[in-house]
Design an enzyme around this catalytic site. Structure first.
Site, mmCIF file in Angstrom:
data_model
loop_
_atom_site.group_PDB
_atom_site.id
_atom_site.type_symbol
_atom_site.label_atom_id
_atom_site.label_comp_id
_atom_site.label_asym_id
_atom_site.label_seq_id
_atom_site.Cartn_x
_atom_site.Cartn_y
_atom_site.Cartn_z
ATOM 1 N N ASP A 66 39.689 37.410 44.270
ATOM 2 C CA ASP A 66 39.049 37.873 45.499
ATOM 3 C C ASP A 66 39.776 37.178 46.653
ATOM 4 O O ASP A 66 39.578 36.000 46.910
ATOM 5 C CB ASP A 66 37.565 37.499 45.449
ATOM 6 C CG ASP A 66 36.830 37.732 46.760
ATOM 7 O OD1 ASP A 66 37.453 38.204 47.731
ATOM 8 O OD2 ASP A 66 35.624 37.419 46.810
ATOM 9 N N ARG B 10 44.284 35.649 36.936
ATOM 10 C CA ARG B 10 44.170 37.014 36.400
ATOM 11 C C ARG B 10 43.448 37.945 37.365
ATOM 12 O O ARG B 10 43.704 39.149 37.410
ATOM 13 C CB ARG B 10 43.425 37.007 35.063
ATOM 14 C CG ARG B 10 41.971 36.595 35.209
ATOM 15 C CD ARG B 10 41.119 36.889 33.995
ATOM 16 N NE ARG B 10 39.746 36.464 34.258
ATOM 17 C CZ ARG B 10 38.794 37.232 34.765
ATOM 18 N NH1 ARG B 10 39.047 38.498 35.068
ATOM 19 N NH2 ARG B 10 37.579 36.767 34.987
ATOM 20 N N ASN C 160 41.085 28.677 45.933
ATOM 21 C CA ASN C 160 42.010 28.523 44.814
ATOM 22 C C ASN C 160 43.319 27.877 45.245
ATOM 23 O O ASN C 160 43.867 27.026 44.530
ATOM 24 C CB ASN C 160 42.292 29.881 44.165
ATOM 25 C CG ASN C 160 41.065 30.595 43.668
ATOM 26 O OD1 ASN C 160 40.929 31.805 43.846
ATOM 27 N ND2 ASN C 160 40.144 29.874 43.055
ATOM 28 N N GLU D 38 34.327 20.695 43.703
ATOM 29 C CA GLU D 38 34.374 21.561 42.526
ATOM 30 C C GLU D 38 35.496 21.116 41.586
ATOM 31 O O GLU D 38 35.305 21.042 40.364
ATOM 32 C CB GLU D 38 34.582 23.016 42.940
ATOM 33 C CG GLU D 38 34.608 23.960 41.744
ATOM 34 C CD GLU D 38 35.141 25.333 42.098
ATOM 35 O OE1 GLU D 38 34.604 26.329 41.570
ATOM 36 O OE2 GLU D 38 36.115 25.423 42.879
ATOM 37 N N TYR E 147 35.553 26.298 32.997
ATOM 38 C CA TYR E 147 36.775 25.544 33.269
ATOM 39 C C TYR E 147 36.797 24.105 32.749
ATOM 40 O O TYR E 147 37.693 23.720 32.000
ATOM 41 C CB TYR E 147 37.036 25.524 34.781
ATOM 42 C CG TYR E 147 37.237 26.877 35.388
ATOM 43 C CD1 TYR E 147 38.479 27.503 35.346
ATOM 44 C CD2 TYR E 147 36.184 27.541 36.028
ATOM 45 C CE1 TYR E 147 38.676 28.751 35.909
ATOM 46 C CE2 TYR E 147 36.376 28.796 36.591
ATOM 47 C CZ TYR E 147 37.614 29.400 36.532
ATOM 48 O OH TYR E 147 37.800 30.640 37.086
ATOM 49 N N CYS F 189 39.069 32.842 36.131
ATOM 50 C CA CYS F 189 39.938 33.648 36.992
ATOM 51 C C CYS F 189 41.259 32.905 37.203
ATOM 52 O O CYS F 189 42.328 33.448 36.959
ATOM 53 C CB CYS F 189 39.255 33.924 38.323
ATOM 54 S SG CYS F 189 37.757 34.915 38.179
ATOM 55 N N TRP G 218 28.497 28.046 42.724
ATOM 56 C CA TRP G 218 28.243 28.569 41.378
ATOM 57 C C TRP G 218 26.787 28.988 41.164
ATOM 58 O O TRP G 218 26.402 29.381 40.066
ATOM 59 C CB TRP G 218 28.625 27.517 40.336
ATOM 60 C CG TRP G 218 30.092 27.443 40.060
ATOM 61 C CD1 TRP G 218 30.994 26.585 40.610
ATOM 62 C CD2 TRP G 218 30.830 28.262 39.154
ATOM 63 N NE1 TRP G 218 32.249 26.826 40.099
ATOM 64 C CE2 TRP G 218 32.180 27.840 39.209
ATOM 65 C CE3 TRP G 218 30.472 29.324 38.302
ATOM 66 C CZ2 TRP G 218 33.182 28.444 38.436
ATOM 67 C CZ3 TRP G 218 31.471 29.916 37.529
ATOM 68 C CH2 TRP G 218 32.802 29.473 37.603
#
Length: 310
Positions: A215, A212, A223, A67, A131, A192, A89
């Site tokens: 999950d 921001r 992340n 990704e 992104y 996010c 996605w």
């Protein structure tokens, strides 16, 4: 005798525990509901190849890496991910297709059409200017002599950060920003993980990600890995040592329908200290391949699954 330092993953599990036990219950965009706290920070030392790769459940780091490479390619269509077996996605364009056409095609069949039909993918696989578009081709507008505006040359924020780290390491402007206010309504999901900032001190590259919305059960493990990996890649490209990675979250939440996953994971203990080796230095930050990354000493506990909220 000195006590052993806490495992770096403990802070992640402590955050999950705090949200689940103390978070405010809220109705969210998805209608599922969350328990949420506002404002959280995690810190990880990346020295010696260390990475924030969660071990209390299996994290598919190659999926997260694919990704990230897709972002760096400036891609916004899911087809390149689908062709690599990456499904993270898929739900968003599928939901748009069903809503706009009334064709209640199963997700699996939709994804097969994306893979096998380029024209279908072009029409229905795009996520809007998410992104990758903002990172490497931030849109600009040029004022014309007749008083109208036309599209200008896009801004490659990633390339600019590489150059500024090399030539002006003391700058406070090493930033990659995804929150393009003018285009949020065209994105399948507004960013996010929105703001990345980098800082050079004593020959080390430190990185900070502000998120921001997060999950914590499903999204945050990806992340953490992806942001730390980007930092490691930037460090290699700019001849710096990896320093500290700092993650900061705004609305930090757990979904109410993830309770079984959460409660199981909170019974588990972190395992070992996974490390990343980057086995090749390509000519550019944009030329990395999945085979350039090798993870060592990763022995996670079993995978835990839960539905994605769309």
């Amino acid at each position: 005798m000195l006590a052993a330092s806490p495992h770096p993953e403990t802070q992640y599990l402590d955050l999950m525990r705090r949200i689940w036990s103390e978070g405010s219950e809220r109705i969210d965009r998805t209608g599922i509901g969350t328990r949420s706290v506002f404002g959280a920070t995690l810190r990880f030392d990346l020295a010696g190849g260390a990475m924030p790769l969660i071990t209390s459940k299996r994290v598919y780091w190659k999926t997260a890496t694919r990704e990230l490479l897709w972002f760096l390619d400036g891609e916004t269509n899911i087809r390149p991910l689908v062709l690599q077996g990456v499904s993270i996605w898929n739900e968003w364009p599928h939901a748009r297709y069903v809503s706009e056409t009334g064709d209640d095609i199963p997700l699996e069949d939709f994804v097969k059409r994306i893979a096998n039909d380029e024209s279908f993918a072009a029409n229905w696989g795009d996520l809007g200017p998410v992104y990758g578009k903002q990172w490497v081709d931030w849109p600009t507008w040029r004022y014309r002599p007749d008083g109208l505006y036309e599209p200008g040359e896009g801004i490659n924020q990633v390339a600019q950060v590489v150059e500024s780290l090399r030539t002006n390491p003391g700058s406070r402007r090493h930033i990659i920003e995804g929150w393009n206010v003018a285009q949020l309504d065209r994105m399948a999901l507004p960013p996010c993980h929105k703001t990345y900032q980098f800082h050079v001190a004593d020959g080390k590259l430190n990185g900070l990600l502000y998120q921001r919305s997060c999950d914590v059960a499903l999204g945050l493990p990806f992340n953490l890995w992806s942001a730390a990996l980007l930092q490691r890649m930037l460090a290699q490209q700019t001849d710096l040592e990896p320093g500290e990675f700092i993650w900061m979250g705004g609305d930090v939440h757990l979904y109410l329908n993830h309770g079984e996953l959460i409660e199981e994971q909170l019974t588990r203990e972190p395992q070992g200290r996974p490390r990343l080796e980057i086995v090749r230095r390509p000519d550019s930050i944009f030329d990395y391949r999945i085979d350039d990354f090798s993870v060592l000493d990763y022995r996670p506990l079993g995978a835990l699954k839960a539905p994605v909220a769309v």
